[in-house]
Enzyme design. Sequence first.
Site, PDB file in Angstrom:
ATOM      1  N   ARG A 179       0.800  -1.224   0.074  1.00  0.00           N
ATOM      2  CA  ARG A 179      -0.039   0.114   0.168  1.00  0.00           C
ATOM      3  C   ARG A 179       1.063   1.105   0.025  1.00  0.00           C
ATOM      4  O   ARG A 179       2.154   1.265   0.385  1.00  0.00           O
ATOM      5  CB  ARG A 179      -0.972   0.123   1.170  1.00  0.00           C
ATOM      6  CG  ARG A 179      -1.725  -1.113   1.468  1.00  0.00           C
ATOM      7  CD  ARG A 179      -2.300  -1.039   2.532  1.00  0.00           C
ATOM      8  NE  ARG A 179      -3.435  -2.325   2.869  1.00  0.00           N
ATOM      9  CZ  ARG A 179      -3.272  -3.510   3.526  1.00  0.00           C
ATOM     10  NH1 ARG A 179      -1.798  -3.712   3.967  1.00  0.00           N
ATOM     11  NH2 ARG A 179      -3.967  -4.565   3.399  1.00  0.00           N
ATOM     12  N   LYS A 203      -2.295  -3.349   8.035  1.00  0.00           N
ATOM     13  CA  LYS A 203      -3.445  -2.844   8.532  1.00  0.00           C
ATOM     14  C   LYS A 203      -3.611  -3.729  10.004  1.00  0.00           C
ATOM     15  O   LYS A 203      -3.258  -4.873  10.141  1.00  0.00           O
ATOM     16  CB  LYS A 203      -4.810  -3.097   7.825  1.00  0.00           C
ATOM     17  CG  LYS A 203      -4.887  -2.091   6.623  1.00  0.00           C
ATOM     18  CD  LYS A 203      -6.020  -2.103   5.982  1.00  0.00           C
ATOM     19  CE  LYS A 203      -6.194  -1.169   4.935  1.00  0.00           C
ATOM     20  NZ  LYS A 203      -7.398  -1.263   4.203  1.00  0.00           N
ATOM     21  N   HIS A 271      -2.657   2.860  -6.212  1.00  0.00           N
ATOM     22  CA  HIS A 271      -3.303   1.586  -5.666  1.00  0.00           C
ATOM     23  C   HIS A 271      -3.541   0.794  -6.726  1.00  0.00           C
ATOM     24  O   HIS A 271      -3.670  -0.586  -6.377  1.00  0.00           O
ATOM     25  CB  HIS A 271      -4.550   2.004  -4.789  1.00  0.00           C
ATOM     26  CG  HIS A 271      -5.002   0.868  -3.660  1.00  0.00           C
ATOM     27  ND1 HIS A 271      -4.097   0.460  -2.724  1.00  0.00           N
ATOM     28  CD2 HIS A 271      -5.800   0.080  -3.814  1.00  0.00           C
ATOM     29  CE1 HIS A 271      -4.833  -0.567  -2.130  1.00  0.00           C
ATOM     30  NE2 HIS A 271      -5.947  -0.714  -2.655  1.00  0.00           N
ATOM     31  N   ARG A 274      -0.990  -2.098  -7.078  1.00  0.00           N
ATOM     32  CA  ARG A 274      -0.999  -3.040  -5.983  1.00  0.00           C
ATOM     33  C   ARG A 274      -1.929  -4.280  -6.611  1.00  0.00           C
ATOM     34  O   ARG A 274      -1.907  -5.417  -6.518  1.00  0.00           O
ATOM     35  CB  ARG A 274      -1.463  -2.440  -4.833  1.00  0.00           C
ATOM     36  CG  ARG A 274      -1.736  -3.514  -3.706  1.00  0.00           C
ATOM     37  CD  ARG A 274      -2.033  -2.821  -2.229  1.00  0.00           C
ATOM     38  NE  ARG A 274      -2.822  -3.588  -1.388  1.00  0.00           N
ATOM     39  CZ  ARG A 274      -2.376  -4.435  -0.122  1.00  0.00           C
ATOM     40  NH1 ARG A 274      -0.898  -4.720  -0.324  1.00  0.00           N
ATOM     41  NH2 ARG A 274      -3.298  -5.168   0.509  1.00  0.00           N
ATOM     42  N   HIS A 297      -3.766  -9.662   3.283  1.00  0.00           N
ATOM     43  CA  HIS A 297      -5.142  -9.561   3.587  1.00  0.00           C
ATOM     44  C   HIS A 297      -5.351 -10.706   4.922  1.00  0.00           C
ATOM     45  O   HIS A 297      -4.867 -11.624   4.868  1.00  0.00           O
ATOM     46  CB  HIS A 297      -5.816 -10.261   2.524  1.00  0.00           C
ATOM     47  CG  HIS A 297      -5.968  -9.067   1.372  1.00  0.00           C
ATOM     48  ND1 HIS A 297      -5.918  -9.599   0.123  1.00  0.00           N
ATOM     49  CD2 HIS A 297      -5.938  -7.958   1.174  1.00  0.00           C
ATOM     50  CE1 HIS A 297      -6.158  -8.590  -0.777  1.00  0.00           C
ATOM     51  NE2 HIS A 297      -5.892  -7.481  -0.095  1.00  0.00           N
ATOM     52  N   TYR A 306      -9.529 -11.501  -7.050  1.00  0.00           N
ATOM     53  CA  TYR A 306      -8.481 -11.288  -8.111  1.00  0.00           C
ATOM     54  C   TYR A 306      -8.662 -12.427  -9.146  1.00  0.00           C
ATOM     55  O   TYR A 306      -8.261 -12.294 -10.163  1.00  0.00           O
ATOM     56  CB  TYR A 306      -7.018 -11.077  -7.789  1.00  0.00           C
ATOM     57  CG  TYR A 306      -6.937  -9.836  -6.760  1.00  0.00           C
ATOM     58  CD1 TYR A 306      -6.850  -8.534  -7.553  1.00  0.00           C
ATOM     59  CD2 TYR A 306      -6.777 -10.120  -5.402  1.00  0.00           C
ATOM     60  CE1 TYR A 306      -6.430  -7.434  -6.672  1.00  0.00           C
ATOM     61  CE2 TYR A 306      -6.328  -8.639  -4.810  1.00  0.00           C
ATOM     62  CZ  TYR A 306      -6.410  -7.532  -5.460  1.00  0.00           C
ATOM     63  OH  TYR A 306      -5.932  -6.284  -4.766  1.00  0.00           O
TER      64      TYR A 306
END
Length: 325
Positions: A179, A203, A271, A274, A297, A306
């Site tokens: 990110r 995150k 982004h 990514r 994730h 994806y």
Amino acid sequence: MAMSDQDKAARAEGALMAAAAPDVARAARAWLDRLAHERRLSPKTREAYARDLSLVLLRLKDHLGAPPRLGDLAALRPADVRAVLAARRADGVAPRTLVRLLAAARSFARHLEREGEGKVGALAAVRAPKVGKSLPKPVSVDAARALADPATRAGEDREPWVLARDAAVLALLYGAGLRISEALSLTPVMVAGGADQVTILGKGGKARMVPLIAPVRAAIADYVALCPYALEAEGPLFRGAKGAKLSPRIVQGAVERMRGALGLPASATPHALRHSFATHLLARGGDLRSIQELLGHASLSTTQIYTQVDQAALMAAYRAAHPRA
């Protein structure tokens, strides 16, 4: 000078306190502290939660005629919540944003119930707006390489170190799947000696190990060699024109300029690189679980989107090339 994530979070929290009655402000402060310390949410996420709840409270103030108190929240009817959402919709707010506002309000309501401050049952009785699912929009391999190539901007009146800096950041997004906030959080000591991997704190404070392939390491080394500022070991790796930590907006602006020169759509953002990292890895036979770990994730279902992007690209190529399509 660009505001840090902590400063932005503090400003959003201040706006929330100003929008609330004293008892709600006290409960909201405890809620935000819990988000920070128990759930370990980042300053950027806390900023979003605080901003969204303040918008809900401001609309409730308009609807009720005064800043809502805890008793007012407990007495809300589903019609009151719908009126707030309708008012935001009339302001031109997208359904996805309404869903986010409702999620922030529900999170705060769960905190109130957990702490014995009252139950806001009306929030659970209102259905969130439907949001159409959109697939990530990666760019092509050639476009991704061009965006991360300083030669693409050779005609711009900018210093070579600035072009090398932006290219290194974009190389990290495409070549390592970071990110933009993660790329800009790197310090010189983390990539010292041409390190072939780096530990990223993503995150929720979740750490992951990310490999740095040779082109990414070369882009970083080129930038470091040209950077006119002394790069302290624990300081920011990427610097702005005046030596402070680089702002994401500068990188976004660089991509906007290249997007026009390369004829890319508006969806070609930092982004999107990514997204391209994940999509191109998957197309080359990458393992979905490994891609999940590289992206950081929490859930495999987030990464599985994806696979739909890859199938959509395959069908588009089929329709464009097959004589019977």
